[in-house]
Design an enzyme around this catalytic site. Structure first.
Site, mmCIF file in Angstrom:
data_model
loop_
_atom_site.group_PDB
_atom_site.id
_atom_site.type_symbol
_atom_site.label_atom_id
_atom_site.label_comp_id
_atom_site.label_asym_id
_atom_site.label_seq_id
_atom_site.Cartn_x
_atom_site.Cartn_y
_atom_site.Cartn_z
ATOM 1 N N GLU A 250 -8.698 4.015 37.179
ATOM 2 C CA GLU A 250 -8.889 4.261 35.741
ATOM 3 C C GLU A 250 -9.951 5.331 35.581
ATOM 4 O O GLU A 250 -10.852 5.427 36.422
ATOM 5 C CB GLU A 250 -9.389 2.984 35.042
ATOM 6 C CG GLU A 250 -8.422 1.832 35.053
ATOM 7 C CD GLU A 250 -9.032 0.571 34.420
ATOM 8 O OE1 GLU A 250 -10.223 0.582 34.067
ATOM 9 O OE2 GLU A 250 -8.321 -0.422 34.311
ATOM 10 N N LYS A 252 -13.366 6.715 34.644
ATOM 11 C CA LYS A 252 -14.664 6.086 34.364
ATOM 12 C C LYS A 252 -15.305 6.888 33.238
ATOM 13 O O LYS A 252 -15.845 7.973 33.458
ATOM 14 C CB LYS A 252 -15.563 6.087 35.604
ATOM 15 C CG LYS A 252 -16.880 5.351 35.356
ATOM 16 C CD LYS A 252 -17.738 5.282 36.615
ATOM 17 C CE LYS A 252 -18.869 4.274 36.469
ATOM 18 N NZ LYS A 252 -19.671 4.387 35.271
ATOM 19 N N ARG A 257 -20.470 0.514 27.261
ATOM 20 C CA ARG A 257 -19.555 -0.621 27.457
ATOM 21 C C ARG A 257 -19.733 -1.602 26.305
ATOM 22 O O ARG A 257 -20.848 -1.882 25.891
ATOM 23 C CB ARG A 257 -19.894 -1.309 28.761
ATOM 24 C CG ARG A 257 -18.963 -2.431 29.118
ATOM 25 C CD ARG A 257 -19.295 -2.939 30.508
ATOM 26 N NE ARG A 257 -18.307 -3.869 30.991
ATOM 27 C CZ ARG A 257 -18.164 -4.187 32.282
ATOM 28 N NH1 ARG A 257 -18.944 -3.624 33.182
ATOM 29 N NH2 ARG A 257 -17.263 -5.045 32.659
ATOM 30 N N ARG A 272 -23.519 -4.052 27.235
ATOM 31 C CA ARG A 272 -23.498 -4.444 28.656
ATOM 32 C C ARG A 272 -24.574 -5.479 28.960
ATOM 33 O O ARG A 272 -24.369 -6.380 29.743
ATOM 34 C CB ARG A 272 -23.720 -3.195 29.510
ATOM 35 C CG ARG A 272 -23.752 -3.451 30.981
ATOM 36 C CD ARG A 272 -24.215 -2.192 31.687
ATOM 37 N NE ARG A 272 -24.206 -2.351 33.124
ATOM 38 C CZ ARG A 272 -25.118 -3.032 33.798
ATOM 39 N NH1 ARG A 272 -26.097 -3.645 33.175
ATOM 40 N NH2 ARG A 272 -25.042 -3.084 35.116
ATOM 41 N N GLU A 302 -14.796 0.898 26.475
ATOM 42 C CA GLU A 302 -15.888 1.859 26.578
ATOM 43 C C GLU A 302 -15.844 2.687 25.297
ATOM 44 O O GLU A 302 -14.805 3.240 24.932
ATOM 45 C CB GLU A 302 -15.640 2.732 27.827
ATOM 46 C CG GLU A 302 -16.777 3.603 28.231
ATOM 47 C CD GLU A 302 -17.884 2.905 29.042
ATOM 48 O OE1 GLU A 302 -17.819 1.677 29.273
ATOM 49 O OE2 GLU A 302 -18.824 3.607 29.421
ATOM 50 N N PHE A 342 -10.195 -1.453 28.283
ATOM 51 C CA PHE A 342 -9.814 -1.553 29.694
ATOM 52 C C PHE A 342 -9.602 -2.973 30.187
ATOM 53 O O PHE A 342 -9.111 -3.172 31.290
ATOM 54 C CB PHE A 342 -10.785 -0.789 30.604
ATOM 55 C CG PHE A 342 -12.203 -1.285 30.608
ATOM 56 C CD1 PHE A 342 -12.576 -2.367 31.380
ATOM 57 C CD2 PHE A 342 -13.173 -0.649 29.847
ATOM 58 C CE1 PHE A 342 -13.886 -2.813 31.397
ATOM 59 C CE2 PHE A 342 -14.493 -1.093 29.854
ATOM 60 C CZ PHE A 342 -14.852 -2.185 30.635
ATOM 61 N N ARG A 417 -21.099 -8.528 40.752
ATOM 62 C CA ARG A 417 -20.813 -7.177 41.235
ATOM 63 C C ARG A 417 -20.150 -7.355 42.583
ATOM 64 O O ARG A 417 -20.681 -8.035 43.452
ATOM 65 C CB ARG A 417 -22.123 -6.397 41.394
ATOM 66 C CG ARG A 417 -21.927 -4.910 41.616
ATOM 67 C CD ARG A 417 -23.243 -4.191 41.850
ATOM 68 N NE ARG A 417 -24.118 -4.076 40.704
ATOM 69 C CZ ARG A 417 -23.992 -3.168 39.732
ATOM 70 N NH1 ARG A 417 -23.019 -2.283 39.780
ATOM 71 N NH2 ARG A 417 -24.837 -3.142 38.738
ATOM 72 N N LYS A 423 -16.658 1.993 42.002
ATOM 73 C CA LYS A 423 -16.800 3.187 41.156
ATOM 74 C C LYS A 423 -17.045 4.403 42.025
ATOM 75 O O LYS A 423 -17.828 4.348 42.970
ATOM 76 C CB LYS A 423 -17.896 2.996 40.124
ATOM 77 C CG LYS A 423 -19.225 2.561 40.669
ATOM 78 C CD LYS A 423 -20.257 2.366 39.552
ATOM 79 C CE LYS A 423 -21.529 1.788 40.131
ATOM 80 N NZ LYS A 423 -22.629 1.695 39.209
HETATM 81 P P1 ATP Z 1 -23.376 2.958 35.946
HETATM 82 O O1 ATP Z 1 -24.818 3.334 36.088
HETATM 83 O O2 ATP Z 1 -22.496 3.612 36.942
HETATM 84 O O3 ATP Z 1 -22.846 3.028 34.565
HETATM 85 P P2 ATP Z 1 -23.744 0.182 35.680
HETATM 86 O O4 ATP Z 1 -24.757 -0.464 36.551
HETATM 87 O O5 ATP Z 1 -24.061 0.411 34.260
HETATM 88 O O6 ATP Z 1 -23.322 1.488 36.402
HETATM 89 P P3 ATP Z 1 -21.356 -0.619 36.869
HETATM 90 O O7 ATP Z 1 -20.589 -1.849 36.805
HETATM 91 O O8 ATP Z 1 -22.002 -0.338 38.154
HETATM 92 O O9 ATP Z 1 -22.411 -0.665 35.727
HETATM 93 O O10 ATP Z 1 -20.430 0.592 36.441
HETATM 94 C C1 ATP Z 1 -19.471 0.320 35.521
HETATM 95 C C2 ATP Z 1 -19.807 0.862 34.164
HETATM 96 O O11 ATP Z 1 -18.949 1.953 33.903
HETATM 97 C C3 ATP Z 1 -19.460 -0.154 33.126
HETATM 98 O O12 ATP Z 1 -20.592 -0.884 32.756
HETATM 99 C C4 ATP Z 1 -18.877 0.635 31.972
HETATM 100 O O13 ATP Z 1 -19.907 0.944 31.033
HETATM 101 C C5 ATP Z 1 -18.457 1.943 32.564
HETATM 102 N N1 ATP Z 1 -16.992 2.191 32.591
HETATM 103 C C6 ATP Z 1 -16.416 3.359 32.279
HETATM 104 N N2 ATP Z 1 -15.093 3.330 32.457
HETATM 105 C C7 ATP Z 1 -14.786 2.090 32.889
HETATM 106 C C8 ATP Z 1 -13.580 1.465 33.279
HETATM 107 N N3 ATP Z 1 -12.409 2.095 33.266
HETATM 108 N N4 ATP Z 1 -13.667 0.170 33.688
HETATM 109 C C9 ATP Z 1 -14.839 -0.480 33.739
HETATM 110 N N5 ATP Z 1 -16.020 0.081 33.391
HETATM 111 C C10 ATP Z 1 -16.002 1.352 32.978
#
Ligand code: ATP
Length: 588
Positions: A250, A252, A257, A272, A302, A342, A417, A423
């Site tokens: 998907e 990103k 979020r 989040r 998102e 998503f 996690r 990612k």
């Molecule tokens: P990052 O700093 O990379 O945003 P994070 O610690 O906030 O990481 P992670 O779970 O590591 O959170 O990365 C996923 C984040 O990416 C999600 O919290 C969401 O905000 C975002 N995101 C963007 N596109 C998607 C997707 N298709 N599916 C899930 N999450 C997505």
């Protein structure tokens, strides 16, 4: 229940960092607690009154607290301030001041947990013109009847500085032991917590109804579910190695979020970190219910700012304009967004967490109608490196950060996690391999063009073991004038008289901030450091880790709690990873 029982436990817990001891103290406390108030005890141990998502915050200002101590003790503010400056802990200062007072007064009536809780609750709810006076009245009435040690903890609760170091897992261990006699039941409690984000509710259920009810614990609409998170990987090859030969990719998206809870016209949005963010997005509240094809639903999306002319996604910081209390209508029209769905977690009264990815995606598409405002996140099933690269390119061209890769046959793992979601960001292919989210702890005033703002910021990582923030670098590059203005506005209210005891740093900053804001930086390298405190003694004795050439990326991570910032463990992993790359290169 007498407040002194709780205070004795607080005192014991503060004196140790050992998990087993903490668990034991908690079990003893829970066994003494009447079950009707178990949830209140659980919240108070965490320094809260209700679960975070309800947004009930105490946060009484230091000034008001000092005036209340003065009012109830008759001791002048100046003297209280001097005592406070000595140790940097207003709760402790209050106990010393009140010690002097109680030597001359008669013993007062005992205070109960119920009374303290109710009073704190009233204080948290106060607003409006006379609220300061009312707060002082409530606080001094409690202090009048409190012993010096009780006063210490009442103030810590009021100021939000109670730090017992009780992690959620420790609390769940203790609940499992106290109310089911078996620590292994922690896993069952964990599930209940993951779907409700409310430890008080979990505690109440096990204490009153027993472990069998916890097993049946269900998602509660409008209580946020703890989000599933992704591991990071660095290359397409690593993706195939870890995910096999067919999985979902998907886009990103680089936005915020959001978890949407909807029933008819009623709707709440959670970030989040599970904060209620409904007020920032009146356009979502107005439009999205029309797209929902079912009676009730919890979905994840998102939110991304878009350029209306080109339809392209804009970077995350454009959403910052929504983070204001006033003129939100103007922000709505000036900075349009789309909501990109998503996942689906709940539908028509039933959990969807157990469904696999494919079934959830299908259900999502059946339950939410697409239009110009509501979209599904672009998805493609990929089977080899070329397909991943191709889809990655499309994603980057649309203004996204990279890809999220998801296993097709796996359920939604709330609150964890793991490797079912990975990612892959383009920026990981930079020198350090990743950006870092760091806590702003101090500031240095700018010179020249930067006068009147903080030209350089002192940043910290989160140390999960000690629950403190350890300095890792100063950052002074990457800021536009607009960034500096905005950071100044956001940081100025967080300036403190004394450095917060959770900040571990020997630097001499011009000002210290309450550790509350997270920003994103990139850097060229992680190096050993004699002055910074991140991962102290972990790699080498009396040496910490620091970032070389750190640069602000432009992202203020308002949606992240400070406990979600990069941890020392992650920094150590990156440091080791970078050493391995250097070693491998030398071998080539
Ligand atoms: P990052 O700093 O990379 O945003 P994070 O610690 O906030 O990481 P992670 O779970 O590591 O959170 O990365 C996923 C984040 O990416 C999600 O919290 C969401 O905000 C975002 N995101 C963007 N596109 C998607 C997707 N298709 N599916 C899930 N999450 C997505």
């Amino acid at each position: 229940m007498e407040f002194s029982i709780l205070v004795d436990s607080f005192y014991k817990m503060e004196s140790t960092r050992k998990r087993l001891e903490l668990t034991q103290f908690l079990v003893e406390l829970f066994e003494k607690t009447p079950i009707e108030i178990i949830s209140k005890i659980v919240y108070l141990i965490q320094g809260k009154l209700r679960p975070d998502f309800e947004g009930i915050e105490l946060g009484v200002a230091e000034r008001i607290a000092m005036r209340s101590i003065s009012k109830s003790s008759g001791i002048p503010i100046k003297k209280i301030e001097t005592e406070y400056r000595k140790g940097g802990d207003l709760g402790h200062a209050a106990s010393i001041i009140l010690e002097q007072k109680t030597q001359t007064t008669f013993l007062v009536e005992d205070i109960t947990v119920e009374r303290v809780y109710e009073t704190l609750f009233k204080i948290a709810k106060l607003e409006g013109p006379h609220s300061q006076d009312m707060k002082m009245k409530y606080i001094s009435s409690l202090l009048n009847d409190a012993s010096p040690l009780e006063a210490n903890y009442i103030l810590k609760l009021l100021l939000g500085t109670l730090r017992l170091g009780v992690a959620e897992n420790t609390m769940m261990d203790a609940l499992a032991i106290a109310f089911s006699g078996d620590k292994d039941n922690r896993k069952i409690l964990q599930h209940a917590y993951n779907v409700s984000s409310d430890l008080g509710k979990v505690a109440e259920t096990i204490a009153i109804d027993g472990i069998e009810e916890i097993k049946k614990f269900k998602i509660i609409l409008f209580n946020p579910i703890r989000p599933m998170l992704a591991d990071r990987i660095k290359s397409e090859e690593e993706a195939i190695e870890k995910m096999g030969n067919a999985f979902a990719a998907e886009y990103k998206l680089d936005g915020e979020r959001v978890q949407l809870h909807i029933e008819g016209e009623k709707m709440e949005l959670f970030s989040r970190s599970l904060e209620n963010i409904s007020s920032y997005y009146p356009d979502i509240i107005e439009k999205i219910p029309k797209n929902i094809q079912v009676d009730n639903i919890i979905v994840e999306a998102e939110i991304v700012a878009i350029n209306e002319n080109t339809g392209k996604f804009l970077p995350f910081q454009e959403l910052m304009h929504r983070r204001r209390k006033y003129k939100i209508e103007k922000a709505v029209t000036q900075y349009p967004i789309t909501v990109n769905f998503f996942d689906i977690l709940y539908c028509n009264g039933k959990s969807c967490l157990e469904l696999n990815y494919k079934d959830r995606r299908r259900k999502l598409e059946e339950s939410v109608k697409e239009d110009n405002f509501a979209k599904y996140i672009p998805m493609s099933i990929v089977t080899n490196k070329n397909e991943i690269e191709d889809f990655m390119e499309n994603s980057i061209n649309s203004g996204s950060e990279g890809l999220m890769l998801k296993l097709l046959d796996k359920p939604y793992q709330a609150g964890s996690r793991g490797s079912h979601w990975l990612k892959l960001k383009r920026e990981y292919q930079n020198e350090l391999g990743d950006s870092l989210d760091l806590v702003v702890i101090g500031g240095f005033f700018g010179k020249g063009r930067r006068t009147g703002s903080y030209g350089t910021l002192l940043l910290a990582t989160y140390d999960e073991d000690e629950d403190v923030f350890t300095s890792i670098c100063k950052v002074g590059t990457g800021f536009t004038d607009e960034d500096l203005d905005q950071l100044y506005q956001m940081l100025n209210p967080k300036v403190t008289i004394k450095k917060n005891p959770r900040i571990i740093s020997e630097m001499k900053a011009d000002v210290w901030f309450e550790p509350e804001l997270v920003i994103e930086v990139v850097a060229s390298e992680i190096t050993l450091s004699p002055i910074h405190k991140a991962a102290m003694d972990k790699i080498r004795k009396e040496t910490g880790l620091a970032l070389r050439f750190p640069k602000f990326t432009g992202k203020i991570r308002v949606e992240k709690a400070v406990e979600d910032a990069s941890t020392n463990e992650e920094i150590i992993a990156l440091y080791k990873g970078q050493k391995k790359v250097a070693h491998d290169k030398n071998l080539m």
